[in-house]
Design an enzyme around this catalytic site. Structure first.
Site, mmCIF file in Angstrom:
data_model
loop_
_atom_site.group_PDB
_atom_site.id
_atom_site.type_symbol
_atom_site.label_atom_id
_atom_site.label_comp_id
_atom_site.label_asym_id
_atom_site.label_seq_id
_atom_site.Cartn_x
_atom_site.Cartn_y
_atom_site.Cartn_z
ATOM 1 N N GLU A 35 28.927 87.409 -2.237
ATOM 2 C CA GLU A 35 29.513 85.911 -2.567
ATOM 3 C C GLU A 35 31.062 86.040 -1.992
ATOM 4 O O GLU A 35 31.604 86.890 -2.627
ATOM 5 C CB GLU A 35 29.135 85.696 -3.840
ATOM 6 N N ASP A 38 31.804 86.796 2.983
ATOM 7 C CA ASP A 38 31.690 86.343 4.588
ATOM 8 C C ASP A 38 32.989 86.115 5.337
ATOM 9 O O ASP A 38 33.366 86.726 6.410
ATOM 10 C CB ASP A 38 30.478 85.195 4.744
ATOM 11 N N SER A 69 19.450 58.660 10.113
ATOM 12 C CA SER A 69 18.676 59.804 8.995
ATOM 13 C C SER A 69 18.042 58.763 7.929
ATOM 14 O O SER A 69 18.198 57.627 7.749
ATOM 15 C CB SER A 69 19.808 60.844 8.486
ATOM 16 N N GLY A 126 23.668 69.339 -2.431
ATOM 17 C CA GLY A 126 24.551 69.367 -3.528
ATOM 18 C C GLY A 126 23.954 70.416 -4.516
ATOM 19 O O GLY A 126 24.733 70.628 -5.686
ATOM 20 N N ALA A 127 23.115 71.317 -4.229
ATOM 21 C CA ALA A 127 22.538 72.127 -5.030
ATOM 22 C C ALA A 127 22.892 73.559 -4.620
ATOM 23 O O ALA A 127 22.625 74.549 -5.206
ATOM 24 C CB ALA A 127 20.933 72.263 -5.109
ATOM 25 N N SER A 131 22.475 72.333 2.567
ATOM 26 C CA SER A 131 21.767 71.423 3.320
ATOM 27 C C SER A 131 22.753 70.975 4.328
ATOM 28 O O SER A 131 22.168 70.439 5.327
ATOM 29 C CB SER A 131 21.734 69.903 2.133
ATOM 30 N N GLU A 164 32.063 72.783 10.216
ATOM 31 C CA GLU A 164 32.471 72.758 8.868
ATOM 32 C C GLU A 164 33.941 72.913 8.595
ATOM 33 O O GLU A 164 34.503 72.158 8.070
ATOM 34 C CB GLU A 164 31.944 73.796 8.049
ATOM 35 N N ASP A 176 26.277 80.757 5.934
ATOM 36 C CA ASP A 176 25.166 79.624 5.592
ATOM 37 C C ASP A 176 24.533 79.259 7.039
ATOM 38 O O ASP A 176 23.212 79.373 7.083
ATOM 39 C CB ASP A 176 25.692 78.346 5.152
HETATM 40 C C1 GLA Z 1 29.827 78.654 0.601
HETATM 41 C C2 GLA Z 1 30.323 78.902 2.056
HETATM 42 C C3 GLA Z 1 29.840 80.320 2.657
HETATM 43 C C4 GLA Z 1 30.414 81.518 1.730
HETATM 44 C C5 GLA Z 1 29.728 81.007 0.128
HETATM 45 C C6 GLA Z 1 30.316 81.980 -0.868
HETATM 46 O O1 GLA Z 1 28.374 78.690 0.660
HETATM 47 O O2 GLA Z 1 29.753 78.081 2.855
HETATM 48 O O3 GLA Z 1 30.616 80.443 3.863
HETATM 49 O O4 GLA Z 1 31.530 81.670 1.642
HETATM 50 O O5 GLA Z 1 30.213 80.150 -0.052
HETATM 51 O O6 GLA Z 1 29.788 83.198 -0.479
#
Ligand code: GLA
Length: 386
Positions: A35, A38, A69, A126-127, A131, A164, A176
């Site tokens: 976590e 990245d 959508s 939002g979970a 998404s 993003e 992600d």
């Molecule tokens: C979010 C970001 C990812 C990553 C995580 C934490 O999901 O979109 O790029 O940094 O937080 O691991």
């Protein structure tokens, strides 16, 4: 035909009055471990889940784009020549942001034509299950085909991340979108975020009767504001003060020096990243050599590191993790960017009802909103459906 597929086709037809030319889909993701590593060019081990976004799409002959959508009343219309970040807002920033970003990472969009698109999704919003990356990756594979861009999956992941970062305004990393694009059934994606080289790591949860339970705390989080960006900034400061281009270049052996060089808070941020990278490597090795029943302690250690060193957990996530562990999960941690969202609990199938009941009761006892819990399975990545 799958329900979601039918909804996408019917929704397109109802909205535009002619049939879609094709369907593309991409999954949400859950991060097993790794976590905030990245954007530090480190290691992550997410997997694509069995919840997907589908985009039904057809080319147009002019340069108009229309996107609609099932989760928004308004369709958005825009000319290809107006496709710049400043013009993209709300939910359509995800699909249209990717359309813009594809032009940045690949062929300029001067020669392409517009399209009509209709998006449906069963990835919970939002979970912390990405998404948004599911939408970005579905649209990226669709437009890569439609516009014959010939981009590989890494470039498509970069386009999603660029959308993003530049359009949505969240300074997130590449995990992600990579999970959504590279996912594979019953396997995790071991990604080196420096090289974007990925490897499929079989999970084998089923073979030992384990389930990965998602505990969505319903505490909402947004990464375009606040804590996420400040953690990223601390990591950059830590790397600079340690004389490396990114924290990826530090190992456990550098932590003593780091504690001399850095202030206490920056040191703890750095220690999380350095130890978390090692935990990803250890998890991969454990999965390969001993199987999934042995990774619990690594998940637990990851949570403590996020709670105490990186400080991105919230009381609801801590309660979910502690309660799930006490009720029989073999390992648990918050997952995703933090400050809300979901926890995961790796749980023997026979104690799943006990764990869920215990978490519900604990949340009720603390006066927290009822969490939403469900099991996810590792699924395949983004592709054309038909
Ligand atoms: C979010 C970001 C990812 C990553 C995580 C934490 O999901 O979109 O790029 O940094 O937080 O691991």
């Amino acid at each position: 035909m799958h329900d979601l597929t039918r909804t996408a086709l019917a929704g397109f037809k109802a909205r535009y009055d002619y049939p879609a030319a094709g369907l593309w889909s991409a999954p949400g993701r859950v991060n097993l471990i790794g976590e905030h590593t990245d954007y530090n060019e480190g290691f992550v081990l997410p997997f694509a889940i069995d919840r997907r976004t589908i985009v039904a799409l057809a080319p147009r002959e002019d340069r108009l784009i229309r996107v609609a959508s099932s989760f928004a009343e308004e369709a958005v219309e825009l000319g290809l020549d107006e496709l710049v970040p400043e013009n993209l807002h709300d939910w359509s920033a995800y699909p249209l942001g990717v359309a813009w970003a594809l032009g940045q990472v690949g062929t300029p969009l001067d020669a392409v034509t517009g399209f009509d698109a209709y998006i449906v999704s069963d990835v919970p919003i939002g979970a912390g299950l990405s998404s948004s990356a599911a939408i970005e990756s579905a649209v990226a594979v669709a437009l890569n085909d439609l516009w014959r861009l010939g981009l590989d999956q890494r470039a498509l992941a970069r386009a999603g991340q660029l959308a993003e970062n530049r359009v949505v305004g969240a300074p997130t990393g590449i995990m992600d979108q990579s999970a959504s694009l590279f996912g594979s059934p019953d396997a995790a994606v071991f990604l080196d975020c420096r090289t974007l080289v990925s490897e499929v790591i079989p999970l084998g949860f089923d073979s030992v009767n384990l389930d990965l339970l998602i505990i969505d705390t319903r505490v909402s989080h947004a990464h375009s504001t606040g804590g996420y960006a400040s953690r990223r900034a601390s990591c950059e400061v830590g790397a600079r003060l340690m004389g490396v281009s990114s924290l990826r270049d530090l190992t456990l052996n550098d932590l003593d020096r780091a504690s001399d060089v850095l202030d206490d808070e920056t040191f703890r941020r750095v220690r999380h990243i350095v130890t978390e990278n090692q935990r990803v490597l250890d998890t991969v090795q454990t999965l390969r050599e001993q199987g999934p029943a042995q990774i619990g302690a690594l998940l637990d250690a990851s949570h403590l590191s996020m709670r105490d060193d990186f400080e991105i957990s919230v009381p609801e996530l801590d309660l979910a993790v502690e309660t799930a562990r006490a009720a029989g999960a073999i390992g648990a941690r918050m997952t995703g960017g933090g400050f809300g969202g979901a926890a995961i609990a790796l749980t023997p199938r026979d104690v799943l009802p006990t764990v869920m009941a215990a978490v519900s009761a604990a949340f009720a006892g603390h006066g927290y909103a009822a969490p939403v819990m469900f099991v996810v399975r590792a699924a395949g990545g983004a592709h054309r459906e038909q």
